[in-house]
Design an enzyme around this catalytic site. Sequence first.
Site, PDB file in Angstrom:
ATOM      1  N   THR A 143      -4.698 -60.849  35.670  1.00  0.00           N
ATOM      2  CA  THR A 143      -4.703 -62.277  35.344  1.00  0.00           C
ATOM      3  C   THR A 143      -5.671 -63.053  36.229  1.00  0.00           C
ATOM      4  O   THR A 143      -6.131 -62.540  37.251  1.00  0.00           O
ATOM      5  CB  THR A 143      -3.285 -62.872  35.530  1.00  0.00           C
ATOM      6  OG1 THR A 143      -2.938 -62.785  36.915  1.00  0.00           O
ATOM      7  CG2 THR A 143      -2.266 -62.123  34.704  1.00  0.00           C
ATOM      8  N   ASP A 144      -5.981 -64.268  35.825  1.00  0.00           N
ATOM      9  CA  ASP A 144      -6.876 -65.089  36.626  1.00  0.00           C
ATOM     10  C   ASP A 144      -6.212 -66.409  37.015  1.00  0.00           C
ATOM     11  O   ASP A 144      -4.995 -66.539  36.920  1.00  0.00           O
ATOM     12  CB  ASP A 144      -8.213 -65.298  35.913  1.00  0.00           C
ATOM     13  CG  ASP A 144      -8.085 -66.124  34.635  1.00  0.00           C
ATOM     14  OD1 ASP A 144      -7.027 -66.760  34.417  1.00  0.00           O
ATOM     15  OD2 ASP A 144      -9.051 -66.133  33.856  1.00  0.00           O
ATOM     16  N   LEU A 145      -6.993 -67.338  37.490  1.00  0.00           N
ATOM     17  CA  LEU A 145      -6.381 -68.526  38.091  1.00  0.00           C
ATOM     18  C   LEU A 145      -5.509 -69.332  37.134  1.00  0.00           C
ATOM     19  O   LEU A 145      -4.664 -70.107  37.572  1.00  0.00           O
ATOM     20  CB  LEU A 145      -7.421 -69.410  38.774  1.00  0.00           C
ATOM     21  CG  LEU A 145      -8.215 -70.383  37.926  1.00  0.00           C
ATOM     22  CD1 LEU A 145      -8.827 -71.462  38.792  1.00  0.00           C
ATOM     23  CD2 LEU A 145      -9.246 -69.646  37.118  1.00  0.00           C
TER      24      LEU A 145
END
Lengths: 133, 133, 133, 133
Positions: free
Chosen positions: A12-14
């Site tokens: 996942t990312d921010l």
Amino acid sequence: MEIKIKIRGYHTDLYKHVNNARYLEFLEEARWQIVEEHMEITDFIQNKLSFFVVNINISYRSPARVNDVILIKTGLDKIGNKSAVFKQEIINTSTGKICIQADVTFVVADKTGKAIALKGEIKEAINRIPNVQ
Amino acid sequence: MEIKIKIRGYHTDLYKHVNNARYLEFLEEARWQIVEEHMEITDFIQNKLSFFVVNINISYRSPARVNDVILIKTGLDKIGNKSAVFKQEIINTSTGKICIQADVTFVVADKTGKAIALKGEIKEAINRIPNVQ
Amino acid sequence: MEIKIKIRGYHTDLYKHVNNARYLEFLEEARWQIVEEHMEITDFIQNKLSFFVVNINISYRSPARVNDVILIKTGLDKIGNKSAVFKQEIINTSTGKICIQADVTFVVADKTGKAIALKGEIKEAINRIPNVQ
Amino acid sequence: MEIKIKIRGYHTDLYKHVNNARYLEFLEEARWQIVEEHMEITDFIQNKLSFFVVNINISYRSPARVNDVILIKTGLDKIGNKSAVFKQEIINTSTGKICIQADVTFVVADKTGKAIALKGEIKEAINRIPNVQ
């Protein structure tokens, strides 16, 4: 052909969603499994031929988050003289929603990188890949 | 040798920090630049020899977040008979803090994958890499 | 705790080996599974507490290539007042060799990012994680 | 807007080409720079609004290999009521060939994740992004 993956932090990312680029790895994972199961022919085994993706058209429909379990579905869409198309879909089993849908167009290339005609044994092998339901 | 990278969304994970694995790509990036600048010797150019990392000891000290600019410092730490060590450090210029510190031990391998002795021209080339300040 | 992964094209780099950074994702994957199985305590479930890795010491011993199946073993090594250490090992079941060995030191952090003392319920939960064989 | 990246070992996969998924990171990198330069408006700065990519249509035309320098070009293609499209192209400056071409459709979402109408200040800001040449 269906495979399941549980989403982890590193996927996942921010935004806390699976990142756009990561989905392409998930789709590649599923295609390796398809090829493994249906393309057991000598020329692939001996690496005289390779798959090359020439186009991916991917729609991001709803996010997947940490701990969600996704289901990747892959099937043959159509086969032409020089290229063929997989349909791939990822379902978020935790929300019941479609995460992404993708059409993946590929060619089969020989050792020089040149796309070969999809006929004979190669065409039969590709045609053994089931359609997406 | 110093390089700067601005942190983007795809570098970070659900904690909104640069992910542990991504730092290893940043460190690899800096080592390619080091080798490019200091190891312009024929055997590397012709791919007869390759660097292989045999150990990374990395301490994660403080996070980097989206929009932070990081500075990667790389230098030679020491050189032995068969292996050598780079010191690498990443500074978060937006906070002034150290993000990570790493000792990276590598060997030089020939075409068969076997580590060669670090002597002669190879040793001189490695020794041209400056120490970290 | 053991998990298996089949190596695919996207895991490897120009040396046709699994890339150094990718191994850290494999190790993270295994740690998520460990935590999931052994740390089912309210404060983690509610995200009041998080694991943060503070050091990874990883030795790259022999490569894994496309189609190899790797086995990731993870176990508790030791637990201190403020940090604890996992031992993680990846075996290439296709060659029988060890790919990598890693010591991963972590802390448990509260919502502010501060490492808390490893005692009481948290310590008991960590101690339920089996040692590596 | 143009940025350059030198291809390194970790960008490539077993075919010694930049991997399909990695190109999406290169394209994301370029879009962050575009937004940074042209979208300096309060609502983005305060994270009340975010860009979400809803479709990527990417054609892989010719490979990039280690040491090649690629040039990423990004420009606005068109803007609708709810979505807009970037055209992105990556040129391999070492071969002079086009690596990939992509149409990237995005929406602007509010804090709840809902796509907002592209009008007023937001539309003006997006329209300041130059077209691809």
